[in-house]
Write an enzyme that holds these catalytic residues in place. Structure first.
Site, PDB file in Angstrom:
ATOM      1  N   ASP A  37       0.853  -1.186   0.000  1.00  0.00           N
ATOM      2  CA  ASP A  37       0.000   0.000   0.000  1.00  0.00           C
ATOM      3  C   ASP A  37       0.894   1.241   0.000  1.00  0.00           C
ATOM      4  O   ASP A  37       1.894   1.314   0.719  1.00  0.00           O
ATOM      5  CB  ASP A  37      -0.908  -0.005   1.240  1.00  0.00           C
ATOM      6  CG  ASP A  37      -2.058   0.984   1.102  1.00  0.00           C
ATOM      7  OD1 ASP A  37      -3.216   0.537   1.040  1.00  0.00           O
ATOM      8  OD2 ASP A  37      -1.796   2.208   1.056  1.00  0.00           O
ATOM      9  N   ILE A  38       0.507   2.232  -0.790  1.00  0.00           N
ATOM     10  CA  ILE A  38       1.317   3.444  -0.936  1.00  0.00           C
ATOM     11  C   ILE A  38       1.301   4.298   0.342  1.00  0.00           C
ATOM     12  O   ILE A  38       2.228   5.073   0.589  1.00  0.00           O
ATOM     13  CB  ILE A  38       0.824   4.250  -2.174  1.00  0.00           C
ATOM     14  CG1 ILE A  38       1.930   5.127  -2.735  1.00  0.00           C
ATOM     15  CG2 ILE A  38      -0.417   5.056  -1.880  1.00  0.00           C
ATOM     16  CD1 ILE A  38       1.642   5.662  -4.129  1.00  0.00           C
ATOM     17  N   ASN A  95     -12.669  -3.336   2.503  1.00  0.00           N
ATOM     18  CA  ASN A  95     -13.611  -2.216   2.535  1.00  0.00           C
ATOM     19  C   ASN A  95     -14.523  -2.317   1.317  1.00  0.00           C
ATOM     20  O   ASN A  95     -14.053  -2.565   0.204  1.00  0.00           O
ATOM     21  CB  ASN A  95     -12.856  -0.883   2.508  1.00  0.00           C
ATOM     22  CG  ASN A  95     -12.049  -0.657   3.763  1.00  0.00           C
ATOM     23  OD1 ASN A  95     -12.463  -1.032   4.852  1.00  0.00           O
ATOM     24  ND2 ASN A  95     -10.884  -0.058   3.623  1.00  0.00           N
ATOM     25  N   GLU A 103     -12.241   3.240  -1.346  1.00  0.00           N
ATOM     26  CA  GLU A 103     -11.807   4.345  -2.208  1.00  0.00           C
ATOM     27  C   GLU A 103     -11.516   3.879  -3.631  1.00  0.00           C
ATOM     28  O   GLU A 103     -11.748   4.611  -4.584  1.00  0.00           O
ATOM     29  CB  GLU A 103     -10.539   4.993  -1.630  1.00  0.00           C
ATOM     30  CG  GLU A 103     -10.809   5.837  -0.399  1.00  0.00           C
ATOM     31  CD  GLU A 103      -9.527   6.266   0.300  1.00  0.00           C
ATOM     32  OE1 GLU A 103      -8.446   6.143  -0.308  1.00  0.00           O
ATOM     33  OE2 GLU A 103      -9.631   6.710   1.445  1.00  0.00           O
ATOM     34  N   VAL A 104     -10.952   2.683  -3.747  1.00  0.00           N
ATOM     35  CA  VAL A 104     -10.594   2.184  -5.080  1.00  0.00           C
ATOM     36  C   VAL A 104     -11.586   1.083  -5.465  1.00  0.00           C
ATOM     37  O   VAL A 104     -11.674   0.051  -4.787  1.00  0.00           O
ATOM     38  CB  VAL A 104      -9.146   1.630  -5.096  1.00  0.00           C
ATOM     39  CG1 VAL A 104      -8.796   1.123  -6.489  1.00  0.00           C
ATOM     40  CG2 VAL A 104      -8.158   2.709  -4.649  1.00  0.00           C
ATOM     41  N   HIS A 108     -10.117  -5.498  -3.394  1.00  0.00           N
ATOM     42  CA  HIS A 108      -8.789  -5.679  -2.806  1.00  0.00           C
ATOM     43  C   HIS A 108      -8.926  -6.051  -1.341  1.00  0.00           C
ATOM     44  O   HIS A 108      -9.842  -5.601  -0.651  1.00  0.00           O
ATOM     45  CB  HIS A 108      -7.928  -4.422  -2.947  1.00  0.00           C
ATOM     46  CG  HIS A 108      -8.577  -3.165  -2.452  1.00  0.00           C
ATOM     47  ND1 HIS A 108      -9.522  -2.478  -3.198  1.00  0.00           N
ATOM     48  CD2 HIS A 108      -8.426  -2.464  -1.299  1.00  0.00           C
ATOM     49  CE1 HIS A 108      -9.915  -1.412  -2.516  1.00  0.00           C
ATOM     50  NE2 HIS A 108      -9.281  -1.384  -1.358  1.00  0.00           N
ATOM     51  N   HIS A 110      -6.889  -5.801   2.149  1.00  0.00           N
ATOM     52  CA  HIS A 110      -5.760  -5.234   2.882  1.00  0.00           C
ATOM     53  C   HIS A 110      -5.232  -6.315   3.827  1.00  0.00           C
ATOM     54  O   HIS A 110      -6.017  -6.946   4.540  1.00  0.00           O
ATOM     55  CB  HIS A 110      -6.200  -4.057   3.766  1.00  0.00           C
ATOM     56  CG  HIS A 110      -6.716  -2.867   3.039  1.00  0.00           C
ATOM     57  ND1 HIS A 110      -5.976  -1.707   2.879  1.00  0.00           N
ATOM     58  CD2 HIS A 110      -7.905  -2.620   2.444  1.00  0.00           C
ATOM     59  CE1 HIS A 110      -6.689  -0.810   2.224  1.00  0.00           C
ATOM     60  NE2 HIS A 110      -7.873  -1.332   1.959  1.00  0.00           N
TER      61      HIS A 110
HETATM   62  P1  5GP Z   1      -9.733   1.325   0.177  1.00  0.00           P
HETATM   63  O1  5GP Z   1     -10.029   2.551   0.967  1.00  0.00           O
HETATM   64  O2  5GP Z   1     -10.320   1.400  -1.205  1.00  0.00           O
HETATM   65  O3  5GP Z   1     -10.062   0.059   0.889  1.00  0.00           O
HETATM   66  O4  5GP Z   1      -8.156   1.272   0.041  1.00  0.00           O
HETATM   67  C1  5GP Z   1      -7.455   1.742  -1.064  1.00  0.00           C
HETATM   68  C2  5GP Z   1      -5.993   1.692  -0.687  1.00  0.00           C
HETATM   69  O5  5GP Z   1      -5.243   1.872  -1.865  1.00  0.00           O
HETATM   70  C3  5GP Z   1      -5.572   2.789   0.296  1.00  0.00           C
HETATM   71  O6  5GP Z   1      -5.046   2.188   1.473  1.00  0.00           O
HETATM   72  C4  5GP Z   1      -4.525   3.578  -0.470  1.00  0.00           C
HETATM   73  O7  5GP Z   1      -3.441   3.985   0.321  1.00  0.00           O
HETATM   74  C5  5GP Z   1      -4.094   2.608  -1.553  1.00  0.00           C
HETATM   75  N1  5GP Z   1      -3.667   3.246  -2.797  1.00  0.00           N
HETATM   76  C6  5GP Z   1      -4.297   4.255  -3.455  1.00  0.00           C
HETATM   77  N2  5GP Z   1      -3.621   4.574  -4.571  1.00  0.00           N
HETATM   78  C7  5GP Z   1      -2.555   3.745  -4.623  1.00  0.00           C
HETATM   79  C8  5GP Z   1      -1.475   3.586  -5.560  1.00  0.00           C
HETATM   80  O8  5GP Z   1      -1.370   4.274  -6.567  1.00  0.00           O
HETATM   81  N3  5GP Z   1      -0.563   2.624  -5.275  1.00  0.00           N
HETATM   82  C9  5GP Z   1      -0.644   1.829  -4.169  1.00  0.00           C
HETATM   83  N4  5GP Z   1       0.313   0.930  -3.989  1.00  0.00           N
HETATM   84  N5  5GP Z   1      -1.643   1.949  -3.263  1.00  0.00           N
HETATM   85  C10 5GP Z   1      -2.577   2.895  -3.497  1.00  0.00           C
END
Ligand code: 5GP
Length: 123
Positions: A37-38, A95, A103-104, A108, A110
């Site tokens: 994760d970034i 999530n 968010e994405v 996925h 985590h």
């Molecule tokens: P969500 O909130 O959708 O469950 O988590 C999305 C995750 O993707 C977040 O923890 C965020 O830090 C990670 N993320 C967003 N953009 C990028 C990216 O460009 N590269 C990587 N490696 N992680 C990302």
């Protein structure tokens, strides 16, 4: 804003899968990709994603083939063991949608570990 119902081919993980955006890769096979994760929220914070276009865990369970689902969870087990998460314990989170804070919009999981984690749900 609501939970999306169609897959957005331009989401950030789709771009990572197409190689348009780099990632810090941990594991890859026919069905699954895992990368760091970034914005890590724990000493180890990995994201495991299927290569297929699935919006979230519900979509994955409904539409993915048995091979994809089997491959995905075999990969999660292998990654957890190889990354030394299995023995000390870790948290896996998917999530989902608006209330889940996703968010994405590409399914996925985590994987968070490397220290004792706090409460599961924040305020
Ligand atoms: P969500 O909130 O959708 O469950 O988590 C999305 C995750 O993707 C977040 O923890 C965020 O830090 C990670 N993320 C967003 N953009 C990028 C990216 O460009 N590269 C990587 N490696 N992680 C990302």
């Amino acid at each position: 804003m609501s939970t999306p119902s169609t897959y957005d081919e331009n989401n950030i993980f789709a771009k990572i899968l197409r190689g348009e955006i780099p990632c810090d890769k941990i594991y890859e096979d026919e069905f699954t990709l895992c990368f760091k994760d970034i914005t890590p929220k724990a000493p180890t914070h990995l994201l495991v994603i299927p290569k297929g276009a699935y919006l979230n865990i519900v979509d994955f369970g409904k539409r993915a083939s048995k091979e994809e689902i089997d491959g995905f969870f075999k990969a999660v087990s292998q990654i957890a063991e190889e990354q030394n998460l299995s023995q000390s314990g870790f948290r896996s989170i998917a999530n989902t949608g608006l209330n889940g804070g996703q968010e994405v919009p590409h399914f996925h999981l985590h994987l968070l570990g490397g220290k004792k984690l706090g409460a599961l749900v924040g305020q």
